[in-house]
Design a protein around this motif. Structure first.
Motif, PDB file in Angstrom:
ATOM      1  N   ASP A 120     -47.852  24.670 -48.628  1.00 43.89           N
ATOM      2  CA  ASP A 120     -47.951  23.388 -49.334  1.00 43.89           C
ATOM      3  C   ASP A 120     -47.554  22.230 -48.431  1.00 43.89           C
ATOM      4  O   ASP A 120     -48.165  21.161 -48.462  1.00 43.89           O
ATOM      5  CB  ASP A 120     -47.067  23.399 -50.589  1.00 43.89           C
ATOM      6  N   LYS A 121     -46.521  22.446 -47.642  1.00 43.10           N
ATOM      7  CA  LYS A 121     -46.091  21.449 -46.676  1.00 43.10           C
ATOM      8  C   LYS A 121     -46.286  22.004 -45.268  1.00 43.10           C
ATOM      9  O   LYS A 121     -46.157  23.210 -45.054  1.00 43.10           O
ATOM     10  CB  LYS A 121     -44.622  21.082 -46.890  1.00 43.10           C
ATOM     11  N   TYR A 177     -44.497  24.760 -40.593  1.00 45.03           N
ATOM     12  CA  TYR A 177     -44.583  25.689 -39.477  1.00 45.03           C
ATOM     13  C   TYR A 177     -45.953  25.540 -38.824  1.00 45.03           C
ATOM     14  O   TYR A 177     -46.910  25.099 -39.460  1.00 45.03           O
ATOM     15  CB  TYR A 177     -44.418  27.143 -39.961  1.00 45.03           C
ATOM     16  N   ASN A 178     -46.047  25.924 -37.576  1.00 44.99           N
ATOM     17  CA  ASN A 178     -47.354  25.958 -36.928  1.00 44.99           C
ATOM     18  C   ASN A 178     -48.205  27.024 -37.603  1.00 44.99           C
ATOM     19  O   ASN A 178     -47.759  28.162 -37.793  1.00 44.99           O
ATOM     20  CB  ASN A 178     -47.204  26.270 -35.437  1.00 44.99           C
ATOM     21  N   SER A 179     -49.406  26.651 -37.984  1.00 45.32           N
ATOM     22  CA  SER A 179     -50.256  27.580 -38.729  1.00 45.32           C
ATOM     23  C   SER A 179     -51.718  27.252 -38.488  1.00 45.32           C
ATOM     24  O   SER A 179     -52.068  26.156 -38.042  1.00 45.32           O
ATOM     25  CB  SER A 179     -49.944  27.532 -40.235  1.00 45.32           C
ATOM     26  N   MET A 210     -57.622  29.113 -52.480  1.00 40.50           N
ATOM     27  CA  MET A 210     -58.322  27.838 -52.569  1.00 40.50           C
ATOM     28  C   MET A 210     -59.788  28.015 -52.943  1.00 40.50           C
ATOM     29  O   MET A 210     -60.415  27.097 -53.475  1.00 40.50           O
ATOM     30  CB  MET A 210     -58.194  27.075 -51.243  1.00 40.50           C
ATOM     31  N   ARG A 211     -60.335  29.210 -52.691  1.00 44.84           N
ATOM     32  CA  ARG A 211     -61.725  29.449 -53.100  1.00 44.84           C
ATOM     33  C   ARG A 211     -61.857  29.363 -54.616  1.00 44.84           C
ATOM     34  O   ARG A 211     -62.768  28.717 -55.129  1.00 44.84           O
ATOM     35  CB  ARG A 211     -62.192  30.815 -52.589  1.00 44.84           C
ATOM     36  N   LEU A 240     -47.890  21.811 -36.522  1.00 40.40           N
ATOM     37  CA  LEU A 240     -49.306  21.525 -36.730  1.00 40.40           C
ATOM     38  C   LEU A 240     -49.906  22.556 -37.671  1.00 40.40           C
ATOM     39  O   LEU A 240     -49.550  23.740 -37.616  1.00 40.40           O
ATOM     40  CB  LEU A 240     -50.079  21.571 -35.407  1.00 40.40           C
ATOM     41  N   HIS A 241     -50.828  22.101 -38.515  1.00 37.07           N
ATOM     42  CA  HIS A 241     -51.670  23.035 -39.265  1.00 37.07           C
ATOM     43  C   HIS A 241     -53.111  22.807 -38.846  1.00 37.07           C
ATOM     44  O   HIS A 241     -53.650  21.713 -39.021  1.00 37.07           O
ATOM     45  CB  HIS A 241     -51.547  22.852 -40.777  1.00 37.07           C
TER      46      HIS A 241
END
Length: 331
Positions: free
Chosen positions: A146-147, A150-152, A194-195, A317-318
């Motif tokens: 949601d936030k 973490y790098n993802s 999310m789909r 970063l996401h």
């Protein structure tokens, strides 16, 4: 020297399939002709397999933590492709790899001392805190938080589903079903897909009835088969089905065929992932190409080349990779 992706493009198979063929993976279900074509093209292009060198004092060691068990991974090419993307990038860049599965009783201990950690799948907050104890250099793969804490890295599910729904709507479909799966965190919380949420929002905006045609189980062909049978037996079949994975779509297609439904004349079906077998169903499956292999490679490349920026600025970063619709004959 030729790369795996160049061989894949010429052989018209996925990079993950090429990697498994060149590594003599006996669990891969492809024809002998396909294997021979890949070997012939690799020879023609001058491909040379890089042997893993012994670890030197300067070498990196990355850990790969796969949330699926080895058996689950074999049944789901999506997560296998992600891992192969990581491993092949590491091999090409002389990075030593320690592989662990969450189902291993000692998986955290086996990853002790790694220089970087690539976590594939869905993990809860307690697990992520444990990753931070192993190394500050880690990335979550195929997980959206949601936030941005973490790098993802994940896929653009929202626009992929919008492409599917616009395509179906444009072809005149006004009764569209959704066959999905559930993924669980260790806390037994369902990971939000999310789909499904994008599908529901689209149908609501367009006044498309969908509630009678929405079912969820596991991401497997067996689940797709039984979910579709449930709709058939209830005489509750829409004009189109969007399946959240190709495995689900393939199972649904079998149920439809056994019950004398014609695809796409009576019902259209669209999958998600673009696994190798999707092009060989009857009819060939329209689906969303998900760059799972590339996502794994991007994750490994981020740790090697870009993580220093995070260490300097402490801003995670996401990253989101695009998907695209592959139009075949099932729709």
């Amino acid at each position: 020297m030729a790369t795996i992706r160049e061989i894949a493009a010429k052989a018209q198979v996925s990079p993950a399939a090429v990697s498994r063929i060149l590594n003599n993976d006996s669990s891969l279900n492809v024809t002998a002709a396909t294997k021979q074509r890949v070997f012939d093209i690799a020879s023609e292009l001058g491909y040379e397999k890089k042997e893993r060198t012994k670890k030197s004092a300067e070498a990196f060691t990355y850990g790969i933590l796969q949330w699926y068990s080895p058996k689950q991974e074999l049944d789901d090419p999506y997560y296998l492709s992600i891992r192969l993307g990581v491993e092949n990038y590491c091999s090409e860049n002389h990075i030593h790899v320690i592989r662990a599965f969450r189902s291993d009783s000692d998986h955290m201990a086996s990853l002790s001392g790694v220089d970087g950690l690539i976590c594939i799948g869905k993990f809860d907050n307690n697990e992520i805190e444990n990753f931070k104890k192993l190394t500050s250099k880690f990335i979550l793969v195929d997980m959206h938080t949601d936030k941005v804490a973490y790098n993802s890295i994940s896929l653009d599910f929202e626009n992929a589903v919008l492409d599917v729904m616009n395509y179906l709507y444009g072809r005149g479909h006004r009764k569209i079903g959704y066959l999905g799966g559930r993924e669980y965190l260790l806390e037994d919380h369902v990971y939000p897909d999310m789909r499904r949420s994008t599908f529901e929002k689209y149908c609501s905006r367009r006044n498309i009835p969908y509630l009678p045609y929405i079912l969820e189980d596991t991401y497997s062909s067996d689940a797709g088969y039984h979910m579709m049978l449930e709709l058939i037996h209830k005489k509750n079949v829409p004009t189109a089905i969007f399946a959240a994975s190709d495995n689900i779509a393939i199972g649904a297609m079998r149920a439809l065929t056994e019950n004398h439904y014609r695809i796409p004349e009576d019902i259209s079906i669209v999958g998600f992932d673009d696994i190798n077998s999707a092009a060989y169903t009857s009819p060939p499956l329209t689906t969303v190409h998900a760059p799972a292999y590339e996502m794994g490679a991007y994750a490994a490349a981020f740790l090697l080349n870009q993580h220093a920026l995070y260490e300097q600025y402490k801003i995670p970063l996401h990253m989101v990779l695009p998907c695209h619709l592959v139009k075949r004959k099932s729709c």
